[in-house]
Design an enzyme around this catalytic site. Sequence first.
Site, short mmCIF file in Angstrom:
data_model
loop_
_atom_site.label_atom_id
_atom_site.label_comp_id
_atom_site.label_asym_id
_atom_site.label_seq_id
_atom_site.Cartn_x
_atom_site.Cartn_y
_atom_site.Cartn_z
N SER A 164 -48.88 -9.72 67.98
CA SER A 164 -48.99 -10.26 69.32
C SER A 164 -48.20 -11.15 69.82
O SER A 164 -48.07 -11.45 70.86
CB SER A 164 -50.42 -11.04 69.27
OG SER A 164 -51.54 -9.89 69.63
N GLU A 202 -2.08 -1.73 45.86
CA GLU A 202 -1.42 -2.70 47.06
C GLU A 202 -0.04 -2.14 47.57
O GLU A 202 0.43 -2.29 48.66
CB GLU A 202 -1.44 -4.09 46.62
CG GLU A 202 -2.87 -4.57 46.53
CD GLU A 202 -3.52 -4.69 48.17
OE1 GLU A 202 -3.00 -5.02 49.08
OE2 GLU A 202 -4.62 -4.50 48.05
#
Length: 838
Positions: free
Chosen positions: A380, A100
């Site tokens: 379908s 960091e």
Amino acid sequence: MAAKAKKKVRKKKNNLLMIAVSFAIFLFLSVIGGYFALLYAGDRMIEQNVQKLQDLKAEPTVIYDKNGKEMTSLIRQKNRIYKPINEMPKTLIDAFLAVEDKRFYEHKGVDMVRIGGAIVNDIKKGSLAEGGSTITQQLARNVFLTLDQTFWRKTKEMSIAIGLERKYSKDQILEMYLNRVYLGEGEFGVEDAAQYYFGKSVSDDKFTVAEAAMLAAIPKAPTTYSPFNNPEKAKLRRDTVIRLMYEQGIITDEQKEAAQAEALPTEPHEVAGASLKKGYRAFFDHMVEESEATFGVTEEELYRGGWNIYTTFDPKVQDAMVEEYANAKNFPKDGAKRGVESSMIVIDAKTGGIAGMVGGRNYAAKGFNFATDMKRQPGSSFKPIAVFAPAVNKDINKWNANSQLSNKRQSFNGYEPRNYNNRYTETVSMSRAMIDSANIPPVWLLNEIGVPASLEYLKKVGIELTPNDRNLAIALGGLSVGTSPLEMAQAYTPFVNAGVVSEAHSIAKVENKDEGVVREYQPKQSEALKPEAAWEIHTMLEKAVQEGTGKAARISGRHVAGKTGTTQSIAGDSKANKDAWFVGYTPEYVGAVWMGFDPEDKQHLMHQGSSMTAQMFSKVLGTALKGVPSSDFVRPEGVVQHKQEEVEPEIQLAADMTLDNNQLKVVLSWIGGAEGGTYDLYRISENGERQLISAGMKETSFVDVLDSPRQYRYQVVPRNAQGEEGTPSKEVPINSKKLENLINQDPGHNEEGNDQGQNPGGTENGNGEIPPDQGTGGTGEHTNNGDGGQSPNPGTGEVPPDIVNPEPSQTNGSSNEIQLPPPPQEEGQNQFPDASNG
């Protein structure tokens, strides 16, 4: 003259010099003044909000349902255990600094070297990917600043960071940061996170280098690098941190190798945040994702507290889902090692607001969501949106419920779809094709209007297909990739909303009163269909539930419309279905249900189909709408109701003998007859004697059990809604060829020589069992009798698939730019997307 000119030039130079010096002094004073202004502003903000550094509690974020009642709150005391820095292991501190802010002890809150490097990298990459924030800046941002993503926010962040460095020591800043940093899963601070991920304290003697690196790996992207959410990405990121620690001399090569070999945690040791009611997690996770994507409020910010999130969630809908999904009887039979998967989503019919969802029968927090992330062929259920809607919208005078569509066996430039039981008529009305789910008519109609018209409409309702889908197979839901329940539900909203498609969403408004933030959802609605076209499609879908393949979706006392869909198994025979769908709606809600094995294999085959998904829709919405007054669908203003005239088609009857449980049976099935009518079935002996064996049938199939072999003939007599007799079918003798094949132990054979599992004869599967497709009338799905989804077929009661394995000749491309897509790979097998029948 020359002297005068030189004097003039000298004077001009002096003036320019004075201007330059003045500008330099002004710039210097501005910088100095700006710097002190920055310091003052930073100090001022710290003084005004110093309590935020000392008070480690915050107001909870509250999540509200559609009624304004609290659904849950993200209650957490920030740092249930505040850990002083002198109790943290050096390895943990070094891990965070390595990844960091490795120059943390060298800068004064803002690292100009790091910012310069980030700018250079951004220029090289042509993006703003690199960040230059120090740990002090991150602390300033997390504690003091709002979501305002502007230049001034960054300026404030820097000024506060400089102020913090002047007010606190480096160790104090680092301690506050490590107790404040968000580490995913609702956890803030290293101690809380260590207890959650590893079940131990950071000061525990057994706390490892790998665990320290894992915690340090998370802040960059807490959701992405959570070991429970994305183990592979989490390990890659953790190992990168370990490598940085080695390169910076923090650990030895041996420690690096051992740490990278250490396994990740696999399950949490405590529940993060407030508890959610059982079954609510899929919606919650989707809502959190939408919060960031739509409103810019991240998960971290939600867990930091202070937010009010107003959602579209309906607890009555979700509770009904949870109840029905807990009942194993609502699902097809389990496989050898796992059960059938399923998902469901329900959205508001008018607004698109998500009322509830089930992401899977065993949905895990932040796991794969079968309601939103899944892509499967819809069968379908795709016909209304891929073919009928764009056709009617194009020209309602030419294409409407009464239009006669071709229903004869034919080839479309090499593509030869089939009706499931291989029976055809010259024409059939669009309404009847929708009700019975015939396959030839939608393919023929798509060929008439053109594939581009279908793709354009699908894009309007939120479904974008791949280039491989530019073919007629999409008429039957034969997609190369597939679609999700979320997309299908959204695509059906125009039918109930006067042609307007509404984007599915889960949040109506977010606000943070302390920060002065209020953001409301901006509805995304557009006209996909003309109102008259939407109503025309709706009337056909309502009939599909009233008397067609969707009967199992009916809800007593309520109006329902919708469409079923199935696809045939790849791993099994023609009796098994890979996918089962129902997409439908009431005047209040649109819902989509899917079921299927994931993945499918020979030990995991689904032998039931869309009757189960239709029943699930009926049960969930029936329960969810209890107490809500029943309402009818509203015809759009100005739309004239067209009477749907049905030409009574000729009855076509088939009678096939089979053997089931050592009993001779004749499986009778037929197509034709007037819409809404009934049938009388006669058995005719060799001497011409007629015997009525069933009267007033609404179904189109029947099984006649024989006590001995007889040469009977059969005849069906149709009756209209008034009970008047129509034209009877021809007298049909028993066809014993299937039984002969069974006796000869040739189960894969049929009269057309098709061994692809298509069962075109529509009688039995070659193994003596009654197939799941009787009663379709050659359409692709049978009709139920409406008794809770029970089939008229005494054998199995299942709807046949829409998409099945094609014949070898149908897997190739064809001419005239109609290309069938190549089959996608799935679990080492081919899934044929060209929907060759059913």
